[in-house]
Design an enzyme around this catalytic site. Structure first.
Site, PDB file in Angstrom:
ATOM      1  N   LEU A  51      -5.207  -2.235  -0.684  1.00 21.74           N
ATOM      2  CA  LEU A  51      -4.187  -2.058   0.337  1.00 21.74           C
ATOM      3  C   LEU A  51      -3.550  -0.707   0.044  1.00 21.74           C
ATOM      4  O   LEU A  51      -3.158  -0.429  -1.091  1.00 21.74           O
ATOM      5  CB  LEU A  51      -3.152  -3.189   0.239  1.00 21.74           C
ATOM      6  N   ASP A  52      -3.480   0.159   1.053  1.00 19.92           N
ATOM      7  CA  ASP A  52      -2.966   1.519   0.847  1.00 19.92           C
ATOM      8  C   ASP A  52      -1.606   1.508   0.148  1.00 19.92           C
ATOM      9  O   ASP A  52      -0.796   0.607   0.375  1.00 19.92           O
ATOM     10  CB  ASP A  52      -2.798   2.234   2.194  1.00 19.92           C
ATOM     11  N   PRO A  53      -1.326   2.538  -0.679  1.00 26.08           N
ATOM     12  CA  PRO A  53       0.005   2.641  -1.297  1.00 26.08           C
ATOM     13  C   PRO A  53       1.141   2.621  -0.275  1.00 26.08           C
ATOM     14  O   PRO A  53       2.207   2.077  -0.550  1.00 26.08           O
ATOM     15  CB  PRO A  53      -0.047   3.982  -2.034  1.00 26.08           C
ATOM     16  N   LEU A  54       0.919   3.177   0.927  1.00 24.77           N
ATOM     17  CA  LEU A  54       1.964   3.195   1.949  1.00 24.77           C
ATOM     18  C   LEU A  54       1.996   1.916   2.780  1.00 24.77           C
ATOM     19  O   LEU A  54       2.742   1.828   3.752  1.00 24.77           O
ATOM     20  CB  LEU A  54       1.788   4.406   2.874  1.00 24.77           C
ATOM     21  N   ALA A  55       1.180   0.938   2.407  1.00 23.71           N
ATOM     22  CA  ALA A  55       1.194  -0.365   3.081  1.00 23.71           C
ATOM     23  C   ALA A  55       1.818  -1.403   2.163  1.00 23.71           C
ATOM     24  O   ALA A  55       1.746  -1.304   0.936  1.00 23.71           O
ATOM     25  CB  ALA A  55      -0.227  -0.790   3.450  1.00 23.71           C
TER      26      ALA A  55
END
EC number: 5.4.99.25
Length: 328
Positions: A51-55
């Site tokens: 899961l993306d760091p910004l998610a």
């Protein structure tokens, strides 16, 4: 020169099960996994896809025997909520990248009918070109490594499926026009790319400013715990948050075997019985009641796919403090 404080050595232990984590903003999936593994003092751990760091949102973490079933969540449908800021495109498709282009947004043109048409356009089987800022590999290197070096490489479009999507006009805190996206999609779907494509279809471009995964394979965010909550607990409370491995097997049919048949199945032998064909089966021992592994049934034969080891089963039975840790 100040002496460096000695590092605390963590005494690892076998932990078996699934921790449903609400991943925080700014942390990579692997960093979140390592923090949870350290807090639980677990010997073996893995996550079920990045899961993306910004998610933020649902990130099932698997420990011990549960890691054998982590691939099931990789292939599971996932549901996201996202906000795409209209009028600006970036190099990464999200707020972390450099601004590439800015265009004016005519909100009067963003009618319900226009949104419904774009929603229909991107629902069902679609093709996506993976973003350069992704972990997908080409020639042994992640695409983001090429991107950081200022290179863009050719990426073939991939087939994905949008099972369900809803678009609604909204605004950011700065009163800028944006689209709220709620989407349920197949494995391999890039929501950043979807946001960019929706912005392109609306004629003004877009990039994501918010992304949250609220469900993966039926595991909803309402069941999740944060790292902060986990850290505030004592050790027994932390272990109580670890759900049984069969949490990942909710969509499986179940078969329970007697002692002799369970032993044969656990040794990898096919078993014959009055079972209907089924592509995914969770198999349990009758006494003591315990998960043995997963398999499938074809032509009346139960065929093993992934099995727990006798040691893992023994540790689960000895370490389960509550009956619901071993019931399907």
């Amino acid at each position: 020169m100040t002496a460096r404080a000695p590092r605390i050595r963590v005494q690892r232990r076998p932990v078996h099960g699934v921790l449903l984590l609400d991943k925080p903003l700014g942390l990579s999936s692997n960093d979140a996994l390592q923090k949870a593994k350290w807090l639980l003092r677990a010997e073996k751990a893995g996550h079920t896809g990045t899961l993306d760091p910004l998610a933020t949102g649902v990130l099932p973490l698997c420990f011990g025997a549960a890691t054998k079933f982590s691939a099931l969540q990789l292939h599971a449908p996932k549901t996201y909520e996202a906000i795409a800021l209209l009028g600006t495109t970036t190099s990464t498709g999200d707020a972390e990248g450099q601004v590439l282009e800015q265009r004016s947004v005519d909100s009067a043109q963003l009618t319900d009918e226009r949104l419904a048409a774009v929603q229909a356009q991107f629902t069902g089987p679609i093709r996506q070109v993976p973003p350069m800022h992704s972990a997908l590999k080409k020639d042994g290197r992640a695409l983001y490594e090429y991107a950081r070096a200022g290179l863009e490489v050719e990426r073939p479009a991939r087939d994905v499926e949008i099972f369900k999507m809803n678009l609604a006009l909204t605004q950011t805190g700065e009163a800028q026009a944006a689209i709220k996206i709620r989407v349920t999609c197949s494995k391999g779907t890039y929501i950043r790319t979807l946001g960019e494509d929706i912005g392109q279809a609306l004629g003004c471009g877009a990039h994501l400013v918010f992304l949250r995964r609220i469900d993966t394979g039926g595991l909803g965010v309402e069941r999740c715990i944060t790292l902060e909550q986990l850290q505030a607990m004592d050790e027994d409370q932390r272990l109580a948050q670890v759900q049984p491995a069969q949490t990942l097997l909710a969509g499986h049919a179940t078969i329970t075997l007697d002692e002799q048949e369970a032993g044969r199945f656990l040794s990898g032998l096919r078993r014959r019985g009055p079972w209907p064909d089924a592509p995914a089966v969770a198999v349990y021992a009758e006494q003591p009641h315990a998960l043995l592994g997963v398999g499938h049934v074809s032509g009346g034969e139960l065929i093993p796919d992934r099995l727990l080891s006798p040691l893992e089963i023994q540790q689960i039975l000895q370490g389960a403090p509550r009956a619901d840790h071993i019931t399907p």
